[in-house]
Structures are given as structure tokens and as C-alpha cells.
Scaffold this motif. Structure first.
Motif, PDB file in Angstrom:
ATOM      1  N   SER A   1       2.384  -4.244  -6.776  1.00  0.00           N
ATOM      2  CA  SER A   1       3.096  -4.423  -5.510  1.00  0.00           C
ATOM      3  C   SER A   1       4.587  -4.571  -5.791  1.00  0.00           C
ATOM      4  O   SER A   1       4.978  -5.183  -6.785  1.00  0.00           O
ATOM      5  CB  SER A   1       2.616  -5.691  -4.785  1.00  0.00           C
ATOM      6  OG  SER A   1       1.240  -5.632  -4.513  1.00  0.00           O
ATOM      7  N   GLY A   2       5.395  -4.061  -4.859  1.00  0.00           N
ATOM      8  CA  GLY A   2       6.846  -4.168  -5.011  1.00  0.00           C
ATOM      9  C   GLY A   2       7.449  -5.367  -4.310  1.00  0.00           C
ATOM     10  O   GLY A   2       8.675  -5.501  -4.253  1.00  0.00           O
ATOM     11  N   CYS A   3       6.603  -6.229  -3.771  1.00  0.00           N
ATOM     12  CA  CYS A   3       7.094  -7.488  -3.191  1.00  0.00           C
ATOM     13  C   CYS A   3       5.910  -8.392  -2.915  1.00  0.00           C
ATOM     14  O   CYS A   3       4.757  -7.988  -3.073  1.00  0.00           O
ATOM     15  CB  CYS A   3       7.905  -7.252  -1.909  1.00  0.00           C
ATOM     16  SG  CYS A   3       6.924  -6.858  -0.440  1.00  0.00           S
ATOM     17  N   ILE A   4       6.210  -9.605  -2.455  1.00  0.00           N
ATOM     18  CA  ILE A   4       5.134 -10.582  -2.289  1.00  0.00           C
ATOM     19  C   ILE A   4       4.185 -10.256  -1.147  1.00  0.00           C
ATOM     20  O   ILE A   4       3.147 -10.894  -1.010  1.00  0.00           O
ATOM     21  CB  ILE A   4       5.701 -12.001  -2.086  1.00  0.00           C
ATOM     22  CG1 ILE A   4       6.637 -12.038  -0.870  1.00  0.00           C
ATOM     23  CG2 ILE A   4       6.397 -12.485  -3.329  1.00  0.00           C
ATOM     24  CD1 ILE A   4       7.053 -13.435  -0.509  1.00  0.00           C
ATOM     25  N   ASN A   5       4.490  -9.272  -0.336  1.00  0.00           N
ATOM     26  CA  ASN A   5       3.564  -8.909   0.727  1.00  0.00           C
ATOM     27  C   ASN A   5       2.285  -8.272   0.203  1.00  0.00           C
ATOM     28  O   ASN A   5       1.298  -8.166   0.929  1.00  0.00           O
ATOM     29  CB  ASN A   5       4.252  -8.008   1.742  1.00  0.00           C
ATOM     30  CG  ASN A   5       5.351  -8.766   2.473  1.00  0.00           C
ATOM     31  OD1 ASN A   5       5.112  -9.808   3.063  1.00  0.00           O
ATOM     32  ND2 ASN A   5       6.577  -8.278   2.394  1.00  0.00           N
ATOM     33  N   ALA A   6       2.318  -7.835  -1.053  1.00  0.00           N
ATOM     34  CA  ALA A   6       1.092  -7.469  -1.778  1.00  0.00           C
ATOM     35  C   ALA A   6       0.348  -6.271  -1.204  1.00  0.00           C
ATOM     36  O   ALA A   6      -0.879  -6.217  -1.273  1.00  0.00           O
ATOM     37  CB  ALA A   6       0.160  -8.678  -1.884  1.00  0.00           C
TER      38      ALA A   6
ATOM     39  N   ALA B   1      -0.793   1.436  -6.085  1.00  0.00           N
ATOM     40  CA  ALA B   1       0.620   1.042  -6.061  1.00  0.00           C
ATOM     41  C   ALA B   1       1.157   1.234  -4.647  1.00  0.00           C
ATOM     42  O   ALA B   1       0.918   2.261  -4.018  1.00  0.00           O
ATOM     43  CB  ALA B   1       1.439   1.863  -7.050  1.00  0.00           C
ATOM     44  N   CYS B   2       1.872   0.258  -4.165  1.00  0.00           N
ATOM     45  CA  CYS B   2       2.518   0.370  -2.857  1.00  0.00           C
ATOM     46  C   CYS B   2       3.750   1.289  -2.987  1.00  0.00           C
ATOM     47  O   CYS B   2       4.167   1.604  -4.097  1.00  0.00           O
ATOM     48  CB  CYS B   2       2.927  -1.007  -2.357  1.00  0.00           C
ATOM     49  SG  CYS B   2       4.340  -1.694  -3.236  1.00  0.00           S
ATOM     50  N   PRO B   3       4.345   1.714  -1.893  1.00  0.00           N
ATOM     51  CA  PRO B   3       5.545   2.567  -2.005  1.00  0.00           C
ATOM     52  C   PRO B   3       6.726   1.874  -2.684  1.00  0.00           C
ATOM     53  O   PRO B   3       7.567   2.538  -3.298  1.00  0.00           O
ATOM     54  CB  PRO B   3       5.867   2.901  -0.548  1.00  0.00           C
ATOM     55  CG  PRO B   3       4.555   2.804   0.151  1.00  0.00           C
ATOM     56  CD  PRO B   3       3.849   1.650  -0.506  1.00  0.00           C
ATOM     57  N   GLY B   4       6.792   0.551  -2.581  1.00  0.00           N
ATOM     58  CA  GLY B   4       7.827  -0.193  -3.302  1.00  0.00           C
ATOM     59  C   GLY B   4       9.237   0.136  -2.841  1.00  0.00           C
ATOM     60  O   GLY B   4       9.467   0.724  -1.774  1.00  0.00           O
ATOM     61  N   LEU B   5      10.176  -0.260  -3.674  1.00  0.00           N
ATOM     62  CA  LEU B   5      11.593  -0.147  -3.307  1.00  0.00           C
ATOM     63  C   LEU B   5      12.059   1.305  -3.145  1.00  0.00           C
ATOM     64  O   LEU B   5      13.112   1.556  -2.565  1.00  0.00           O
ATOM     65  CB  LEU B   5      12.435  -0.866  -4.361  1.00  0.00           C
ATOM     66  CG  LEU B   5      13.931  -1.061  -4.084  1.00  0.00           C
ATOM     67  CD1 LEU B   5      14.168  -1.738  -2.745  1.00  0.00           C
ATOM     68  CD2 LEU B   5      14.570  -1.877  -5.195  1.00  0.00           C
ATOM     69  N   ASP B   6      11.276   2.238  -3.624  1.00  0.00           N
ATOM     70  CA  ASP B   6      11.663   3.639  -3.417  1.00  0.00           C
ATOM     71  C   ASP B   6      11.662   4.018  -1.939  1.00  0.00           C
ATOM     72  O   ASP B   6      12.382   4.932  -1.539  1.00  0.00           O
ATOM     73  CB  ASP B   6      10.724   4.573  -4.183  1.00  0.00           C
ATOM     74  CG  ASP B   6      11.122   4.677  -5.646  1.00  0.00           C
ATOM     75  OD1 ASP B   6      12.276   5.041  -5.915  1.00  0.00           O
ATOM     76  OD2 ASP B   6      10.285   4.368  -6.507  1.00  0.00           O
ATOM     77  N   TYR B   7      10.820   3.332  -1.135  1.00  0.00           N
ATOM     78  CA  TYR B   7      10.706   3.698   0.289  1.00  0.00           C
ATOM     79  C   TYR B   7      10.734   2.517   1.250  1.00  0.00           C
ATOM     80  O   TYR B   7      11.191   2.661   2.379  1.00  0.00           O
ATOM     81  CB  TYR B   7       9.391   4.482   0.533  1.00  0.00           C
ATOM     82  CG  TYR B   7       9.350   5.786  -0.175  1.00  0.00           C
ATOM     83  CD1 TYR B   7       9.906   6.939   0.395  1.00  0.00           C
ATOM     84  CD2 TYR B   7       8.815   5.885  -1.448  1.00  0.00           C
ATOM     85  CE1 TYR B   7       9.908   8.140  -0.277  1.00  0.00           C
ATOM     86  CE2 TYR B   7       8.820   7.089  -2.141  1.00  0.00           C
ATOM     87  CZ  TYR B   7       9.363   8.210  -1.547  1.00  0.00           C
ATOM     88  OH  TYR B   7       9.372   9.394  -2.221  1.00  0.00           O
ATOM     89  N   CYS B   8      10.192   1.388   0.832  1.00  0.00           N
ATOM     90  CA  CYS B   8       9.865   0.323   1.782  1.00  0.00           C
ATOM     91  C   CYS B   8      11.049  -0.604   2.020  1.00  0.00           C
ATOM     92  O   CYS B   8      11.702  -1.051   1.070  1.00  0.00           O
ATOM     93  CB  CYS B   8       8.680  -0.479   1.254  1.00  0.00           C
ATOM     94  SG  CYS B   8       8.207  -1.835   2.337  1.00  0.00           S
ATOM     95  N   ALA B   9      11.282  -0.911   3.285  1.00  0.00           N
ATOM     96  CA  ALA B   9      12.400  -1.795   3.640  1.00  0.00           C
ATOM     97  C   ALA B   9      12.138  -3.235   3.224  1.00  0.00           C
ATOM     98  O   ALA B   9      13.078  -4.031   3.113  1.00  0.00           O
ATOM     99  CB  ALA B   9      12.643  -1.727   5.144  1.00  0.00           C
ATOM    100  N   LEU B  10      10.891  -3.603   2.997  1.00  0.00           N
ATOM    101  CA  LEU B  10      10.572  -4.977   2.614  1.00  0.00           C
ATOM    102  C   LEU B  10      10.568  -5.177   1.105  1.00  0.00           C
ATOM    103  O   LEU B  10      10.697  -6.300   0.621  1.00  0.00           O
ATOM    104  CB  LEU B  10       9.194  -5.373   3.165  1.00  0.00           C
ATOM    105  CG  LEU B  10       9.033  -5.348   4.679  1.00  0.00           C
ATOM    106  CD1 LEU B  10       7.587  -5.634   5.064  1.00  0.00           C
ATOM    107  CD2 LEU B  10       9.964  -6.358   5.336  1.00  0.00           C
TER     108      LEU B  10
END
Lengths: 100, 554
Positions: B454-459, B412-421
């Protein structure tokens, strides 16, 4: 049809430590969203943004953040702004911890 | 493992000093943010939602106990007591202050670590199979080649301002554990007529345009590695689009121009470049290879205690069944330590856990640690006689979760909890799936299962190559989760297919549960994995499980 302008606050990150900051009506950068100036007029938003950009070297990435009026001042207008205002949901870190 | 030379040490110390000067000039106002931003990115410093984020390279995932202890020290002194290991074998600290980062880089330089080229439009951290040097199925250890590439690519003057970031991965085994075909350049070691070389693929990548890399050279002799990589980079530098960042990766050039055209460009450039390499690169490779010489392993210890522990302790047996991998030496095992305790943040380790892992690597693992692209930690050399004691120590440190390769071993990516993207959260979805299937006690029954979020399309969470992929998106200010099916990140790489409409954050966990229950109902037997069943049956039964109401309406 032109989109209706939604309320905003002016936000950024602090240069030194990266923490989220907001601009007040008195042109001060503060940590808490509830102290921010809520802007409801598009022309006013443009004017205040221009002012904010020139205001401080300590504010990085100044932008208009969606917000809405709340009982105790502005509240987040988008989930991202809720996280910026409070901190992450997996740990009790960030502003939620600082305020505890 | 590789130990920094005097040249390496001087280089990273100098870079840290230069960044200190740049930070000072930014704080004094001598540099604007526009001027400073590319400089901080060249040193792995992002500005995220809550704070700066420092991304530190762990080249090909290889890290020593002392380096791991230094990461723990950094976590305690300048961050919040934990670090986040990523899918590119880096570690990220989420809360540093800009003014502290030069001290952090100095501290890293003391143990031969740095954050150079962990961001920016340059050649990023070189990744490799996390079982390198130890795996039973290995043709050759890929780490010397990865280290050669690291040295060649670091501060390479021609490749600091590429059209976009550039990623290289190396696998030394036919079984791909480095997802090589999702990289700009994927190097898969092969043996041809007794000679070792590489199958070279280009143009792979995930993100908004997921593409499987295409083979540009069937067999590349080892001696041609650097000139051929330089030819690919040179060709990319000339044809990569700079007008649109979303079309700037090599994969788009390969897609738009075709692999034949790219091959012609690369081979033509290779013919020009090859004579310029006078063999000194092979001398460097030889010196590097000596540092990766296979360690002496113990042949005189009995493994009877391991067998006895398996028979006596079902908790140990369960862990051994999932977290051990076959070693090239029959008396040894490769141990994967899960950083995916049910309900925990995938990839996070506390400073205390880092120290425990460093100690255990020294006590039981000949001082060798790896970070996997699946966000776990690997001890590649553990004698079977030590496994029971190692397991007991891991249990004390809350590091003995027996779930490697199972449904809760989620990337799992950091997602909206941390990532600006990011546009949606990833971490809570991973936590809830892990907890739900732990409650159901189905995890081991389900067997091999790769869920990636992933928390966005950057995958960044590799959802395209998850057997079940979950992509979080923003739908009018509401988190929404799309499911993809049939992705595969191994040597049979495939991009998952979108199953249908997305689910709200309240709907996604029940949907995944229905999907997995649907799989259990249609599989031939317990040996047929989710991916095998999907490939045999196609998407329909899985979509029916995900969208039961639509099936009834039809």
C-alpha cells in the motif's frame, strides 16, 4: 518557534479534463510548473490564494503546492508535486508525454 | 450470470442521464465544485493527481465477454488504452475527461454496467469469491445472494449518507477467497443441520485501524439475510460516529462499544424489521438464483490431451501447477490469468488483452469471466481438454505468466503514481520485487507467498493481510517503506505485525530479498510456507534477516 515558510506555487486541477494547472503572476492558469509564480512570502501566499480562489471557475481544488526555485523557473518541492508536474513513473503518460 | 432486467436497465440509463445534467450544470457554473463533488462521487468520479478517475463496479467480480469488450472500447476511446482492476473487483480508468464521462456511463449502461456507489459514504460494490459457482470446496454459490444485496443496497434511501463507506463481502466456501473478515459485514456461507445459512461478522477493516471482523451471528438463515443486513446498517447509521471521519467506520463502533452491545442493537432492530419483510425478497432471490443455475458441463470429452501436454511441455506444466484451481467437476479447471507479468503494473490490462480474454472466455470458458480481489482475471469453467490451447493463446497475448500465489503475484494499490491520498509509490516496488525474484529464479522454490503493498495508511493494497506487507509512507518528503509480517487474508485472517524501522526505496528490495532468503534457511522443508514458518517460529528469525546489522550490534 514558528516554522519557516517554504516557497510555494498555486496549483489546482482543470475542471474539464482534470489536468494539473498552475497560476502565473499574470493570473493565468497554465500547464507547466516552470511558468508558475513562485511565492516566497507567507502573507503574499495568503493574498494570492484568496485571489486564485475567486479567479476562475475552471480551477478545482486550489491549494499551495511546495516548490523551489530552479534555473528555468519553479521546480517541485515534494515527490507528489514531481508526479503532478511530470506524470506517473510506470507509464510515459501525463505531462511528460504531452511535452515529448 | 445475472442479466439486467428492464427495471435495472431503465435505472442505470436514468442515472447516467441525471449525471449528464449535473456535469452540464457544473460546466456552466450553475453548480459549484462543493455542490458537484458529492454528486460526482455518487457516480464513481474522483479527481486524482493527473486527471479524473472513473471507478466502475464489477459486482462480485462477475463480467461477461461483451462487458469486457465494452471496457476495452472505453479504454481506447476515452482513456489511454488500458484499465486497472482493483482489490474490490472494480475497474478504474485513470485519464478520462469530465466532459466525456457521461458518454462513458451511457456506453456502460448499454451492457448493464455502471459506476453507481463505487464511492461515497454508502454501501459499495458487493464483492465475493472469484471462484463462485465453480470451486470444488463450495457449499453454495454466493453470487445470487451478492446480487440480491446489490439490488437491495443500490439507491437504498436510508443508506446513501452513512457515517462512512460500507463494504460487504460474501464467501460460499469454507476456504475464504473474499477476505470477508476485513469487511464491514462479512458473510461466510455455512451448513448447519442440513440448512444453508451465513456466519455473519461485522467490524472488520484494514486502513489506519486494521481489525478482524467479529462474529455477530453464528448462523443466519438465508431467508433472514436482507432484514438482518438492514438491521446492521440501521444500527450502524445510529451509532456510527460522524464527528471524526477516522473513527466513523463500523469497525470503530464495534471496537468502542463491544461486539455484545452491537449484537444487542442489531438483534433488537432485527426483531422490529423482520415482520416488515413479507417474503417478496425471497421471490426476488428465487428469480435471481435461476439466472445463476449451474451451466451444463461436458462429460463426454477426454482429458488425455491435458495429461499429454503436461508431460511434453514444462512451460505448460509450470503454468498449470500455479494458475489452475480445483473445479467442482473433475474434468474442468478454474483458470486464473495473471495480470502480474514480471515488471508489469499489478492489475493493469490493455484493451487488446481485455478483448483476448473476452474471446477466450467465449471459446473455452462458456462465456464467464471474473475479476479477483487479487487483481487477476479468472476463467471459471475451462475443460481440461482445452487447457493447452488456452495456454498457447494466452502466451501470444502476454497473459501466461505462471505466478498465481507466488511472490510476484503482488497486490499493489496505485500509490503515489496516481492516487491523491498516497504518500509513497507502490507500483515500482511491486515491479522491482517481481523482477528481482524472477532474476533469482527462486519464485517457484519459495512457493506460496502473498506480498501486498500500500502507498499509504488507507491500505488499499491490503498490506495488513500480506504474509509480507509493505506500507509506503512519507518521511520528510522521502519515500519510506515499513514491513509487516504474518498477515493472512483467508479464513484464518490475521493482521500482520510491524517488523521494525522502515526502509528507503533503495533499501526495501534488498531487505525483502534478505527476508525471503531467511525464510528459505529456516523452513522445515519445501512444503512449509512462509506463513506457516512464521507462525511456528515467531518473528525473531525474520526480523534478524531484515535487520542483520542490529542483530550483530546486540
Amino acid at each position: 518557534m514558528a516554522r519557516k515558510f517554504e516557497p510555494v506555487v498555486i496549483s489546482a486541477n482543470d475542471l474539464f479534463d482534470g489536468r494539473v494547472i498552475y497560476l502565473t503572476g499574470q493570473n493565468e492558469w497554465v500547464s507547466h510548473l516552470r511558468q508558475a509564480e513562485l511565492i516566497t512570502d507567507e502573507e503574499q501566499a495568503k493574498h494570492r490564494m484568496a485571489h486564485a480562489m475567486a479567479l476562475s471557475d475552471r480551477a478545482v481544488g486550489v491549494f499551495l503546492a511546495p516548490a523551489r526555485a530552479g534555473e528555468n523557473g519553479p521546480e517541485p518541492g515534494h515527490p507528489r508535486e514531481a508526479f503532478r508536474a511530470n506524470g506517473p513513473s510506470n507509464y510515459f503518460h501525463g505531462k511528460q508525454a504531452e511535452d515529448a | 450470470m445475472y442479466h439486467h432486467s428492464e427495471f435495472d436497465r431503465a435505472f442505470v440509463v436514468d442515472r447516467a442521464q441525471r449525471f449528464r445534467d449535473q456535469v452540464n450544470r457544473r460546466i456552466s457554473g450553475a453548480l459549484t465544485e462543493e455542490e458537484f463533488r458529492p454528486l460526482r462521487l455518487m457516480n464513481g468520479v474522483y479527481l486524482q493527481l493527473h486527471a479524473y478517475m472513473l471507478r466502475i463496479a464489477i459486482p462480485y467480480g462477475s463480467i461477461s465477454p461483451d462487458q469486457m469488450r465494452r471496457l476495452a472500447h472505453i479504454a481506447d476511446r476515452w482513456d489511454k488504452g488500458y484499465g486497472h482492476f482493483t482489490t474490490r473487483q472494480n475497474i478504474q480508468f485513470n485519464w478520462p475527461k469530465l466532459v466525456d464521462i457521461p458518454d462513458m456511463l451511457d456506453s456502460l449502461a448499454e451492457v448493464g454496467m455502471h459506476a453507481i456507489q463505487t464511492s461515497g459514504n454508502t454501501i459499495r460494490n458487493v464483492t465475493a469469491d472469484h471462484f463462485s459457482g465453480a470451486a470444488a470446496d463450495e457449499i453454495a454459490d454466493p453470487r445470487p445472494y451478492a446480487e440480491l444485496i446489490r439490488q437491495w443496497s443500490t439507491d437504498h434511501p436510508e443508506f446513501q449518507f452513512l457515517p462512512r463507506k460500507f463494504k460487504i463481502a460474501v464467501s460460499g466456501s469454507p476456504n475464504d477467497r473474499a477476505v470477508v473478515k476485513s469487511h464491514d459485514i462479512g458473510l461466510r456461507m455455512i451448513r448447519q443441520d442440513g440448512e444453508i445459512g451465513f456466519e455473519v461478522s461485522v467490524g472488520g477493516g484494514l486502513g489506519r485501524t486494521p481489525l478482524v471482523g467479529k462474529v455477530v451471528r453464528d448462523f443466519l438463515p438465508v431467508r433472514d439475510l436482507l432484514p438482518y443486513l438492514e438491521a446492521i446498517l440501521s444500527a450502524y447509521n445510529s451509532v456510527g460516529r460522524r464527528d471524526n471521519k477516522y473513527k466513523a467506520r463500523l469497525k470503530i463502533a464495534v471496537q468502542e462499544l463491544g461486539i455484545e452491545h452491537i449484537r444487542e442493537l442489531v438483534e433488537a432492530r432485527f426483531a422490529e424489521i423482520r415482520p416488515l419483510f413479507d417474503g417478496s425478497d425471497q421471490e426476488v432471490l428465487e428469480r435471481i438464483s435461476q439466472q445463476f443455475a449451474a451451466p451444463a458441463l461436458q462429460d463426454d470429452r477426454s482429458t488425455a490431451d491435458y495429461d499429454a501436454a503436461r508431460d511434453a511441455d514444462p512451460v505448460f506444466r509450470s503454468w498449470a501447477d500455479t494458475n489452475l484451481h480445483e473445479h467442482r467437476h473433475p474434468d474442468y479447471a478454474i483458470v486464473t490469468v495473471s495480470l502480474k507479468k514480471h515488471g508489469a503494473t499489478p492489475g493493469d490490462a490493455t484493451s487488446e488483452q481485455m478483448r483476448v480474454l473476452a474471446d477466450l472466455a467465449e471459446k473455452y470458458g462458456i462465456g464467464d469471466l471474473r475479476i479477483s480481489h487479487e487483481q487477476n482475471v479468472v476463467l471459471p469453467y475451462v475443460h481440461r481438454a482445452d487447457l493447452a490451447a488456452l495456454h498457447a493463446a494466452l502466451r501470444e497475448a502476454d497473459l501466461a505468466t505462471a505466478n498465481i500465489g507466488l511472490i510476484s503475484d503482488i497486490i499493489a494499490c496505485p500509490g503515489l503514481d496516481y492516487c491523491a491520498l498516497a504518500t509513497a509509490r507502490s507500483i515500482p516496488i511491486a515491479q522491482q520485487i517481481a523482477e528481482r525474484f524472477d532474476e533469482l529464479k527462486l519464485e517457484h522454490e519459495i512457493g506460496e507467498m502473498k506480498i501486498k503493498i500500500s502507498g499509504c495508511i488507507n491500505a488499499c493494497g491490503h498490506h495488513h493481510v500480506g504474509h509480507i506487507g509493505i506500507l509506503g509512507l512519507d518521511r520528510a518528503g522521502v519515500e519510506n517503506y515499513q514491513v509487516t509480517l504474518g498477515g493472512d487474508g483467508t479464513e484464518t485472517m490475521a493482521v500482520g505485525e510491524r517488523a521494525g524501522p522502515g526502509f528507503s526505496k533503495d533499501e526495501i528490495i534488498p531487505a525483502i530479498e534478505r527476508l525471503v532468503q531467511g525464510y528459505l534457511a529456516v523452513r522445515e522443508d519445501a512444503s512449509e510456507t512462509f506463513l506457516q514458518a512464521y507462525r511456528r517460529l515467531g518473528p525473531d528469525p525474520f526480523k534478524a534477516a531484515l535487520y542483520p546489522a542490529e542483530q550483530k550490534a546486540a
